[in-house]
Design a protein around this motif. Structure first.
Motif, short mmCIF file in Angstrom:
data_model
loop_
_atom_site.label_atom_id
_atom_site.label_comp_id
_atom_site.label_asym_id
_atom_site.label_seq_id
_atom_site.Cartn_x
_atom_site.Cartn_y
_atom_site.Cartn_z
N UNK A 291 22.97 48.87 47.61
CA UNK A 291 23.13 48.98 49.13
C UNK A 291 23.38 47.82 49.75
N UNK A 292 22.92 46.63 49.15
CA UNK A 292 23.13 45.17 49.81
C UNK A 292 24.49 44.83 49.36
N UNK A 293 25.15 45.33 48.15
CA UNK A 293 26.43 44.71 47.76
C UNK A 293 27.45 44.92 48.72
N UNK A 294 27.63 45.99 49.44
CA UNK A 294 28.81 46.06 50.44
C UNK A 294 29.97 46.69 49.57
N UNK A 295 31.22 46.61 50.50
CA UNK A 295 32.52 47.14 49.91
C UNK A 295 32.75 46.24 48.61
N UNK A 296 33.64 46.80 47.75
CA UNK A 296 34.39 45.91 46.51
C UNK A 296 35.59 45.36 46.95
N UNK A 297 35.82 44.11 46.32
CA UNK A 297 36.91 43.42 46.67
C UNK A 297 38.29 44.29 46.23
N UNK A 298 39.23 44.45 46.62
CA UNK A 298 40.52 44.88 46.11
C UNK A 298 41.06 44.12 44.83
N UNK A 299 41.22 42.80 45.11
CA UNK A 299 41.66 41.94 43.92
C UNK A 299 40.49 40.81 43.99
N UNK A 300 40.28 40.37 42.65
CA UNK A 300 39.33 39.49 42.63
C UNK A 300 40.00 37.97 42.93
N UNK A 301 39.14 37.20 43.35
CA UNK A 301 39.37 36.01 44.05
C UNK A 301 40.16 35.07 42.77
N UNK A 302 41.21 34.04 43.10
CA UNK A 302 41.82 33.34 41.90
C UNK A 302 40.76 32.15 41.56
N UNK A 303 40.71 31.98 40.42
CA UNK A 303 39.75 30.73 39.98
C UNK A 303 40.29 29.59 40.41
N UNK A 304 39.20 28.62 40.57
CA UNK A 304 39.59 27.37 40.85
C UNK A 304 40.62 26.71 39.97
N UNK A 305 41.65 25.87 40.50
CA UNK A 305 42.94 25.38 39.42
C UNK A 305 42.25 24.36 38.64
N UNK A 306 41.08 23.66 38.78
CA UNK A 306 40.25 22.72 38.10
C UNK A 306 39.70 23.35 36.79
N UNK A 307 39.69 24.71 36.76
CA UNK A 307 38.51 25.55 35.84
C UNK A 307 39.29 25.12 34.52
N UNK A 308 38.24 25.26 33.47
CA UNK A 308 38.54 25.15 31.90
C UNK A 308 38.99 26.51 31.72
N UNK A 309 40.37 26.60 31.21
CA UNK A 309 40.82 28.11 30.86
C UNK A 309 40.00 28.63 29.60
N UNK A 310 39.48 27.92 28.80
CA UNK A 310 38.72 28.61 27.94
C UNK A 310 37.48 29.49 28.51
N UNK A 311 37.15 28.98 29.68
CA UNK A 311 36.03 29.82 30.30
C UNK A 311 36.67 31.16 31.26
N UNK A 312 37.85 31.25 31.25
CA UNK A 312 38.25 32.36 32.01
C UNK A 312 38.85 33.67 30.98
N UNK A 313 38.07 34.67 31.04
CA UNK A 313 38.32 35.71 30.15
C UNK A 313 39.69 36.35 30.49
N UNK A 314 40.31 36.78 29.65
CA UNK A 314 41.43 37.88 29.60
C UNK A 314 41.10 39.14 30.25
N UNK A 315 41.71 39.86 31.01
CA UNK A 315 41.58 41.06 31.50
C UNK A 315 41.54 42.13 30.42
N UNK A 316 40.43 42.77 30.16
CA UNK A 316 40.37 43.88 28.92
C UNK A 316 39.55 44.95 29.33
#
Length: 212
Positions: free
Chosen positions: A45-70
């Motif tokens: 009950x503390x989570x609240x409403x779900x986001x419609x879209x996931x926030x975009x990752x930081x552009x400096x993120x390591x791509x090997x740590x960003x999972x593909x949607x599956x």
């Protein structure tokens, strides 16, 4: 990752929580050069409403740590301790038995019949290197909470652990996306392990990673 107690009641939820949330920073962090993880035990009950879209990752993120949607299709499996966690006497007995009575399909305890590879919640650790003991700040030995793996299986372990629908695709030159559907890469085809203290009421979590 977000897991509900109603779906995975085996998890050691604190009395005040029924959701496990795992977040990570998609950059290398010492000492294991792995994503830094943050774990939150919360009430639904503390989570609240779900986001419609996931926030975009930081552009400096390591791509090997960003999972593909599956799509995930979790299932419960029966597994046993990794061979190196067995007592030496039992381990030697298994080796001797397998040498004396080889399986016609080539299955062996270490590769096929012990701990399941890939990403999983609970169960036995599928160590890539030597087994390690993890302790909380109070000195309690911690238990395996979950594994996030670069590779769900390889050609050999896939004989047992690949989904039945995909086993026909296994071959010496099978495309990597069969083995690495999320496109994550932790260390060198490694895994990130999270451990939880079952004795501390707040259920602290720590992590380490191993590579091949």
């Amino acid at each position: 990752m977000q897991l509900f107690a109603r779906d995975v009641p085996e998890l050691p939820f604190p009395d005040v929580a029924d959701i496990l949330q795992v977040l990570w920073c998609p950059l290398d962090h010492e000492p294991y050069f792995q994503p830094h993880t943050t774990v939150r035990w919360r009430r639904a009950e503390a989570v609240g409403s779900l986001l419609v879209e996931a926030p975009a990752p930081d552009p400096d993120s390591d791509e090997s740590y960003l999972p593909m949607a599956c799509v995930l299709s979790p299932e419960r499996v029966e597994e046993y301790p990794a061979g190196w966690e067995l007592p030496a006497e039992l381990r030697n007995q298994i080796w001797a038995y397998e040498d004396e009575f080889p399986n016609s399909d080539g299955w062996r305890y270490f590769s096929h019949l012990s701990s399941a590879p890939g990403s999983k919640v609970g169960g036995w650790v599928r160590w890539i290197q030597d087994p390690e003991q993890v302790e909380c700040s109070e000195g309690h030995e911690m238990a395996h909470l979950l594994t996030i793996a670069s590779r769900e299986f390889d050609i050999e372990s896939g004989k047992r652990w690949a989904p039945i629908e995909e086993r026909s695709l296994l071959a010496p030159h099978a495309p990597l996306e069969i083995q690495e559907p999320t496109d994550l890469m932790i260390q060198d085809a490694g895994s990130l392990y999270l451990f939880v203290c079952l004795r501390c009421p707040e259920r602290p979590v720590d992590s380490l990673s191993q590579g091949s």
